[in-house]
Design a protein around this motif. Structure first.
Motif, mmCIF file in Angstrom:
data_model
loop_
_atom_site.group_PDB
_atom_site.id
_atom_site.type_symbol
_atom_site.label_atom_id
_atom_site.label_comp_id
_atom_site.label_asym_id
_atom_site.label_seq_id
_atom_site.Cartn_x
_atom_site.Cartn_y
_atom_site.Cartn_z
ATOM 1 N N LEU A 38 48.502 19.673 -4.958
ATOM 2 C CA LEU A 38 48.322 18.395 -4.257
ATOM 3 C C LEU A 38 46.854 18.090 -3.980
ATOM 4 N N LYS A 39 45.994 19.068 -4.275
ATOM 5 C CA LYS A 39 44.545 18.928 -4.052
ATOM 6 C C LYS A 39 44.227 18.653 -2.575
ATOM 7 N N ILE A 40 44.873 19.457 -1.734
ATOM 8 C CA ILE A 40 44.629 19.379 -0.299
ATOM 9 C C ILE A 40 44.420 20.799 0.211
ATOM 10 N N PRO A 41 43.779 20.965 1.363
ATOM 11 C CA PRO A 41 43.639 22.317 1.904
ATOM 12 C C PRO A 41 44.974 22.838 2.453
ATOM 13 N N VAL A 42 45.180 24.146 2.382
ATOM 14 C CA VAL A 42 46.398 24.767 2.900
ATOM 15 C C VAL A 42 46.571 24.404 4.374
ATOM 16 N N GLU A 43 45.454 24.318 5.087
ATOM 17 C CA GLU A 43 45.502 23.995 6.511
ATOM 18 C C GLU A 43 46.145 22.636 6.764
ATOM 19 N N ALA A 44 46.032 21.727 5.807
ATOM 20 C CA ALA A 44 46.656 20.407 5.963
ATOM 21 C C ALA A 44 48.169 20.549 6.054
ATOM 22 N N ILE A 45 48.722 21.506 5.311
ATOM 23 C CA ILE A 45 50.166 21.746 5.360
ATOM 24 C C ILE A 45 50.516 22.530 6.623
ATOM 25 N N ALA B 121 47.222 13.505 9.111
ATOM 26 C CA ALA B 121 47.716 13.015 7.825
ATOM 27 C C ALA B 121 47.119 11.656 7.500
ATOM 28 N N LEU B 122 47.026 10.802 8.499
ATOM 29 C CA LEU B 122 46.418 9.496 8.265
ATOM 30 C C LEU B 122 44.966 9.655 7.825
ATOM 31 N N ASN B 123 44.258 10.589 8.434
ATOM 32 C CA ASN B 123 42.876 10.850 8.027
ATOM 33 C C ASN B 123 42.815 11.375 6.601
ATOM 34 N N LEU B 124 43.753 12.268 6.246
ATOM 35 C CA LEU B 124 43.779 12.820 4.898
ATOM 36 C C LEU B 124 43.993 11.717 3.872
ATOM 37 N N VAL B 125 44.974 10.852 4.128
ATOM 38 C CA VAL B 125 45.256 9.764 3.193
ATOM 39 C C VAL B 125 44.070 8.801 3.122
ATOM 40 N N ALA B 126 43.498 8.457 4.260
ATOM 41 C CA ALA B 126 42.341 7.566 4.273
ATOM 42 C C ALA B 126 41.189 8.178 3.500
ATOM 43 N N ASN B 127 40.974 9.462 3.682
ATOM 44 C CA ASN B 127 39.872 10.129 2.989
ATOM 45 C C ASN B 127 40.155 10.309 1.509
ATOM 46 N N THR B 128 41.438 10.340 1.140
ATOM 47 C CA THR B 128 41.786 10.417 -0.271
ATOM 48 C C THR B 128 41.244 9.185 -0.992
ATOM 49 N N ASP C 36 35.658 13.914 2.031
ATOM 50 C CA ASP C 36 35.786 14.202 3.455
ATOM 51 C C ASP C 36 34.833 15.328 3.787
ATOM 52 N N ALA C 37 33.703 15.009 4.367
ATOM 53 C CA ALA C 37 32.676 15.997 4.675
ATOM 54 C C ALA C 37 33.146 16.993 5.722
ATOM 55 N N SER C 38 34.080 16.594 6.604
ATOM 56 C CA SER C 38 34.496 17.486 7.684
ATOM 57 C C SER C 38 35.204 18.734 7.173
ATOM 58 N N ILE C 39 35.894 18.631 6.035
ATOM 59 C CA ILE C 39 36.554 19.817 5.497
ATOM 60 C C ILE C 39 36.023 20.179 4.114
ATOM 61 N N GLY C 40 34.999 19.491 3.672
ATOM 62 C CA GLY C 40 34.383 19.797 2.390
ATOM 63 C C GLY C 40 35.301 19.552 1.216
ATOM 64 N N HIS D 223 56.789 23.897 7.781
ATOM 65 C CA HIS D 223 56.032 23.808 6.529
ATOM 66 C C HIS D 223 56.702 22.902 5.502
ATOM 67 N N GLY D 224 58.009 23.087 5.323
ATOM 68 C CA GLY D 224 58.721 22.308 4.307
ATOM 69 C C GLY D 224 58.639 20.815 4.562
ATOM 70 N N ARG D 225 58.868 20.428 5.803
ATOM 71 C CA ARG D 225 58.786 19.008 6.167
ATOM 72 C C ARG D 225 57.365 18.488 5.950
ATOM 73 N N ASN D 226 56.390 19.324 6.274
ATOM 74 C CA ASN D 226 54.996 18.925 6.087
ATOM 75 C C ASN D 226 54.662 18.735 4.612
ATOM 76 N N VAL D 227 55.162 19.639 3.775
ATOM 77 C CA VAL D 227 54.950 19.503 2.331
ATOM 78 C C VAL D 227 55.548 18.186 1.853
ATOM 79 N N LYS D 228 56.765 17.911 2.291
ATOM 80 C CA LYS D 228 57.440 16.674 1.870
ATOM 81 C C LYS D 228 56.651 15.441 2.291
#
Length: 132
Positions: free
Chosen positions: A62-69, A77-84, A89-93, A12-17
């Motif tokens: 961070l305005k991301i879903p908990v599941e992203a972490i 992550a690349l999809n998250l950044v691209a969608n930012t 991002d309709a797939s996760i609403g 989790h910590g590495r993912n948050v970073k």
């Protein structure tokens, strides 16, 4: 002989970073938002497992879903950044209001304020030296 493949352990910590850095959020900024010290934030980012309530707060900031972490992987992550940058991002609403131009303007204003503060401190130092 078949050896069972263990699922990759999530850190989790590495993912948050990683997500924080990808979104351009500084560690001390996130720490302030969480009402903790930067040192405590650093320790959080070193933890393999972070409590669910803290993960939820981080995700909200961070305005991301908990599941992203919780389920971070490089492709996701690349999809998250691209969608930012696509703002939706309709797939996760998830809808993120992030405008790169606004961020550039904000950074420029911060830089300008920093330069003004440096000049003021140098002027005060010069005055002190001249008065001696």
């Amino acid at each position: 002989m078949n050896t069972p493949i263990e699922p990759k352990k999530v850190h989790h910590g590495r993912n948050v970073k990683r997500l924080r850095e990808m979104l351009g959020v500084k560690q001390d900024t996130l720490a302030v938002e969480l009402n903790i010290t930067q040192a405590t934030m650093s320790k959080l980012e070193a933890k393999e497992e972070i409590e669910k309530d803290i993960l939820q707060k981080i995700a909200q900031i961070l305005k991301i879903p908990v599941e992203a972490i919780e389920n971070y992987n490089d492709e996701g992550a690349l999809n998250l950044v691209a969608n930012t940058f696509n703002n939706h991002d309709a797939s996760i609403g998830l809808t993120i209001n992030f405008n790169p131009i606004d961020k550039i303007v904000e950074l420029y204003a911060e830089k300008e304020a920093l330069y003004e503060r440096i000049i003021q401190e140098k002027n005060e130092l010069i005055e002190k030296l001249l008065n001696k």
